[in-house]
Write a protein that holds these residues in place. Structure first.
Motif, PDB file in Angstrom:
ATOM      1  N   MET A 177     -10.610 -16.424  32.565  1.00 35.69           N
ATOM      2  CA  MET A 177      -9.691 -15.342  32.183  1.00 35.69           C
ATOM      3  C   MET A 177      -8.328 -15.581  32.826  1.00 35.69           C
ATOM      4  O   MET A 177      -8.233 -15.723  34.038  1.00 35.69           O
ATOM      5  CB  MET A 177     -10.260 -14.001  32.662  1.00 35.69           C
ATOM      6  CG  MET A 177      -9.339 -12.835  32.326  1.00 35.69           C
ATOM      7  SD  MET A 177     -10.028 -11.251  32.810  1.00 35.69           S
ATOM      8  CE  MET A 177     -11.453 -11.125  31.713  1.00 35.69           C
ATOM      9  N   TRP A 230       0.165  -7.828  35.195  1.00 37.56           N
ATOM     10  CA  TRP A 230      -1.157  -7.223  34.983  1.00 37.56           C
ATOM     11  C   TRP A 230      -1.849  -7.052  36.326  1.00 37.56           C
ATOM     12  O   TRP A 230      -2.450  -6.005  36.607  1.00 37.56           O
ATOM     13  CB  TRP A 230      -2.023  -8.079  34.032  1.00 37.56           C
ATOM     14  CG  TRP A 230      -3.350  -7.422  33.746  1.00 37.56           C
ATOM     15  CD1 TRP A 230      -3.635  -6.569  32.725  1.00 37.56           C
ATOM     16  CD2 TRP A 230      -4.545  -7.513  34.549  1.00 37.56           C
ATOM     17  NE1 TRP A 230      -4.944  -6.135  32.825  1.00 37.56           N
ATOM     18  CE2 TRP A 230      -5.513  -6.692  33.928  1.00 37.56           C
ATOM     19  CE3 TRP A 230      -4.882  -8.201  35.706  1.00 37.56           C
ATOM     20  CZ2 TRP A 230      -6.804  -6.559  34.436  1.00 37.56           C
ATOM     21  CZ3 TRP A 230      -6.172  -8.058  36.221  1.00 37.56           C
ATOM     22  CH2 TRP A 230      -7.108  -7.250  35.583  1.00 37.56           C
ATOM     23  N   PHE A 276      -3.254  -3.641  37.845  1.00 37.45           N
ATOM     24  CA  PHE A 276      -4.691  -3.471  38.105  1.00 37.45           C
ATOM     25  C   PHE A 276      -4.929  -3.130  39.575  1.00 37.45           C
ATOM     26  O   PHE A 276      -5.746  -2.263  39.894  1.00 37.45           O
ATOM     27  CB  PHE A 276      -5.434  -4.751  37.710  1.00 37.45           C
ATOM     28  CG  PHE A 276      -6.924  -4.558  37.589  1.00 37.45           C
ATOM     29  CD1 PHE A 276      -7.451  -3.649  36.684  1.00 37.45           C
ATOM     30  CD2 PHE A 276      -7.801  -5.305  38.366  1.00 37.45           C
ATOM     31  CE1 PHE A 276      -8.829  -3.477  36.563  1.00 37.45           C
ATOM     32  CE2 PHE A 276      -9.175  -5.135  38.248  1.00 37.45           C
ATOM     33  CZ  PHE A 276      -9.690  -4.219  37.349  1.00 37.45           C
ATOM     34  N   GLN A 296     -15.331  -3.680  41.335  1.00 38.38           N
ATOM     35  CA  GLN A 296     -15.602  -3.371  39.929  1.00 38.38           C
ATOM     36  C   GLN A 296     -17.103  -3.309  39.679  1.00 38.38           C
ATOM     37  O   GLN A 296     -17.886  -3.919  40.416  1.00 38.38           O
ATOM     38  CB  GLN A 296     -15.028  -4.466  39.007  1.00 38.38           C
ATOM     39  CG  GLN A 296     -13.528  -4.514  38.944  1.00 38.38           C
ATOM     40  CD  GLN A 296     -12.937  -3.287  38.252  1.00 38.38           C
ATOM     41  OE1 GLN A 296     -13.041  -3.111  37.050  1.00 38.38           O
ATOM     42  NE2 GLN A 296     -12.312  -2.417  39.034  1.00 38.38           N
ATOM     43  N   ARG A 339     -20.237  -5.313  35.254  1.00 36.02           N
ATOM     44  CA  ARG A 339     -19.880  -5.667  33.875  1.00 36.02           C
ATOM     45  C   ARG A 339     -18.510  -6.358  33.826  1.00 36.02           C
ATOM     46  O   ARG A 339     -18.216  -7.053  32.858  1.00 36.02           O
ATOM     47  CB  ARG A 339     -19.912  -4.416  32.966  1.00 36.02           C
ATOM     48  CG  ARG A 339     -18.666  -3.554  33.003  1.00 36.02           C
ATOM     49  CD  ARG A 339     -18.708  -2.400  32.015  1.00 36.02           C
ATOM     50  NE  ARG A 339     -19.584  -1.334  32.489  1.00 36.02           N
ATOM     51  CZ  ARG A 339     -19.196  -0.311  33.275  1.00 36.02           C
ATOM     52  NH1 ARG A 339     -17.936  -0.210  33.665  1.00 36.02           N
ATOM     53  NH2 ARG A 339     -20.047   0.612  33.659  1.00 36.02           N
ATOM     54  N   ASP A 340     -17.700  -6.142  34.848  1.00 35.50           N
ATOM     55  CA  ASP A 340     -16.380  -6.775  34.877  1.00 35.50           C
ATOM     56  C   ASP A 340     -16.258  -7.871  35.924  1.00 35.50           C
ATOM     57  O   ASP A 340     -15.174  -8.126  36.453  1.00 35.50           O
ATOM     58  CB  ASP A 340     -15.280  -5.708  35.015  1.00 35.50           C
ATOM     59  CG  ASP A 340     -15.007  -5.041  33.676  1.00 35.50           C
ATOM     60  OD1 ASP A 340     -14.809  -5.773  32.692  1.00 35.50           O
ATOM     61  OD2 ASP A 340     -15.033  -3.805  33.601  1.00 35.50           O
ATOM     62  N   ASP A 378     -16.154 -10.911  35.323  1.00 35.79           N
ATOM     63  CA  ASP A 378     -15.209 -11.956  34.876  1.00 35.79           C
ATOM     64  C   ASP A 378     -13.773 -11.621  35.287  1.00 35.79           C
ATOM     65  O   ASP A 378     -12.979 -12.526  35.542  1.00 35.79           O
ATOM     66  CB  ASP A 378     -15.329 -12.231  33.362  1.00 35.79           C
ATOM     67  CG  ASP A 378     -15.202 -10.966  32.531  1.00 35.79           C
ATOM     68  OD1 ASP A 378     -15.303  -9.851  33.104  1.00 35.79           O
ATOM     69  OD2 ASP A 378     -14.997 -11.075  31.309  1.00 35.79           O
ATOM     70  N   VAL A 379     -13.451 -10.354  35.381  1.00 42.86           N
ATOM     71  CA  VAL A 379     -12.111  -9.970  35.846  1.00 42.86           C
ATOM     72  C   VAL A 379     -11.964 -10.318  37.338  1.00 42.86           C
ATOM     73  O   VAL A 379     -10.910 -10.796  37.771  1.00 42.86           O
ATOM     74  CB  VAL A 379     -11.860  -8.459  35.598  1.00 42.86           C
ATOM     75  CG1 VAL A 379     -10.592  -8.001  36.301  1.00 42.86           C
ATOM     76  CG2 VAL A 379     -11.745  -8.188  34.101  1.00 42.86           C
ATOM     77  N   THR A 436     -10.503  -5.717  31.001  1.00 43.93           N
ATOM     78  CA  THR A 436     -11.839  -5.268  31.402  1.00 43.93           C
ATOM     79  C   THR A 436     -12.620  -4.841  30.159  1.00 43.93           C
ATOM     80  O   THR A 436     -12.082  -4.792  29.047  1.00 43.93           O
ATOM     81  CB  THR A 436     -11.778  -4.050  32.356  1.00 43.93           C
ATOM     82  OG1 THR A 436     -11.224  -2.946  31.618  1.00 43.93           O
ATOM     83  CG2 THR A 436     -10.915  -4.335  33.577  1.00 43.93           C
ATOM     84  N   LYS A 437     -13.869  -4.480  30.400  1.00 45.14           N
ATOM     85  CA  LYS A 437     -14.728  -4.032  29.296  1.00 45.14           C
ATOM     86  C   LYS A 437     -14.229  -2.719  28.684  1.00 45.14           C
ATOM     87  O   LYS A 437     -14.719  -2.279  27.647  1.00 45.14           O
ATOM     88  CB  LYS A 437     -16.180  -3.887  29.775  1.00 45.14           C
ATOM     89  CG  LYS A 437     -16.828  -5.229  30.138  1.00 45.14           C
ATOM     90  CD  LYS A 437     -17.062  -6.103  28.908  1.00 45.14           C
ATOM     91  CE  LYS A 437     -17.780  -7.406  29.258  1.00 45.14           C
ATOM     92  NZ  LYS A 437     -16.905  -8.386  29.943  1.00 45.14           N
ATOM     93  N   LYS A 438     -13.255  -2.126  29.334  1.00 44.87           N
ATOM     94  CA  LYS A 438     -12.647  -0.921  28.764  1.00 44.87           C
ATOM     95  C   LYS A 438     -12.020  -1.210  27.401  1.00 44.87           C
ATOM     96  O   LYS A 438     -11.779  -0.316  26.609  1.00 44.87           O
ATOM     97  CB  LYS A 438     -11.586  -0.377  29.735  1.00 44.87           C
ATOM     98  CG  LYS A 438     -11.241   1.072  29.533  1.00 44.87           C
ATOM     99  CD  LYS A 438     -10.323   1.575  30.631  1.00 44.87           C
ATOM    100  CE  LYS A 438     -11.107   1.894  31.890  1.00 44.87           C
ATOM    101  NZ  LYS A 438     -10.242   2.360  33.001  1.00 44.87           N
ATOM    102  N   ARG A 439     -11.755  -2.488  27.144  1.00 42.38           N
ATOM    103  CA  ARG A 439     -11.193  -2.832  25.821  1.00 42.38           C
ATOM    104  C   ARG A 439     -12.194  -2.487  24.717  1.00 42.38           C
ATOM    105  O   ARG A 439     -11.809  -2.215  23.581  1.00 42.38           O
ATOM    106  CB  ARG A 439     -10.751  -4.291  25.748  1.00 42.38           C
ATOM    107  CG  ARG A 439     -11.848  -5.294  25.667  1.00 42.38           C
ATOM    108  CD  ARG A 439     -11.341  -6.733  25.490  1.00 42.38           C
ATOM    109  NE  ARG A 439     -12.451  -7.651  25.706  1.00 42.38           N
ATOM    110  CZ  ARG A 439     -12.851  -8.078  26.888  1.00 42.38           C
ATOM    111  NH1 ARG A 439     -12.202  -7.725  27.963  1.00 42.38           N
ATOM    112  NH2 ARG A 439     -13.900  -8.864  27.013  1.00 42.38           N
ATOM    113  N   ALA A 481     -18.819   3.909  29.485  1.00 41.76           N
ATOM    114  CA  ALA A 481     -20.097   3.558  30.111  1.00 41.76           C
ATOM    115  C   ALA A 481     -20.113   3.959  31.578  1.00 41.76           C
ATOM    116  O   ALA A 481     -21.132   4.407  32.095  1.00 41.76           O
ATOM    117  CB  ALA A 481     -20.349   2.067  29.973  1.00 41.76           C
ATOM    118  N   GLY A 482     -18.955   3.821  32.224  1.00 45.01           N
ATOM    119  CA  GLY A 482     -18.908   4.149  33.644  1.00 45.01           C
ATOM    120  C   GLY A 482     -18.940   5.640  33.886  1.00 45.01           C
ATOM    121  O   GLY A 482     -19.060   6.092  34.995  1.00 45.01           O
TER     122      GLY A 482
END
Lengths: 156, 156
Positions: free
Chosen positions: A1, A7, A11, A42, A45-46, A48-49, B94-97, B133-134
């Protein structure tokens, strides 16, 4: 990523934490150890971020925080100096930038070895107690748990 | 406060919320009202950042969420379409997308007036239940409170 600086600033304004931990450590010169830490926590699920942040800065660790929470974490002083320098070049927009400045102040004191003296440690504890306004109870707990305030003698 | 798109994306990745509320409303055609909402909640110390977001997008409201929490909030459909379009051009990291995409899906259904039909409302409720989800317990509570699932008949 692939992340870009703006960004990352946005973040971290939301999710980052500049933290100065002070722990009892019998092997440390004055019985306490100062552990400055930059972290971004995080949900897994995140992940990768978090790895994206590690790639962006080129250092740090991605490890479990607790349960489903993972964190990108930097503790090495030379790397924390790079983190501090990044946020000097790219200031945070929220009041968290005050934490970043205080964090830099602590780093500067540590660079001079002041955390190895009682007076310096007390100064660091004072600065740390003013950080993480949104999270102060936790810091207060930590300070209490480690009895920094009671164990490090007050100035006359 | 001048914000740039990448910072906004990073900050919303951390702090933003795409939310689809479904409320009982006796004056609505089928007894329920769909209220999509984009919001960013902050402690009042960062009110200036919320106003910065309002300036950045050129619309929306800054109002109290509860106690010391304030929010930048967008509820008007035409403005939400702009928000959705912004995050299509500048995807979240993030998965928020995934929430942002589902949010756009709901908006598209609403544009076709599907929220005014029972089948459409059920589809929107299904999509909404997969979002945040969170934060699912809160959504589940809301859905339960509004009895969407029990009041909107299940398909045969």
């Amino acid at each position: 990523m692939k992340l870009n600086p703006d960004w990352v600033v946005g973040f971290v304004d939301g999710e980052g934490c500049f933290f100065v931990g002070i722990q009892r450590n019998p092997t440390a010169k004055i019985g306490f150890q100062v552990i400055p830490e930059f972290r971004v926590v995080q949900h897994k699920r995140d992940l990768d971020v978090l790895h994206g942040l590690k790639s962006f800065f080129g250092f740090g660790r991605v490890c479990q925080n607790h349960d489903d929470r993972w964190e990108y974490r930097v503790r090495r002083l030379d790397q924390l100096h790079e983190i501090a320098a990044f946020f000097e070049r790219h200031p945070l927009k929220t009041k968290k930038r005050i934490d970043a400045v205080k964090f830099s102040d602590v780093m500067a004191l540590m660079k001079e070895g002041r955390h190895l003296t009682e007076i310096g440690l007390r100064e660091i504890a004072r600065i740390a107690s003013l950080m993480n306004a949104g999270n102060r109870p936790r810091l207060a707990e930590l300070l209490d748990e480690d009895r920094v305030q009671s164990d490090v003698k007050a100035p006359e």
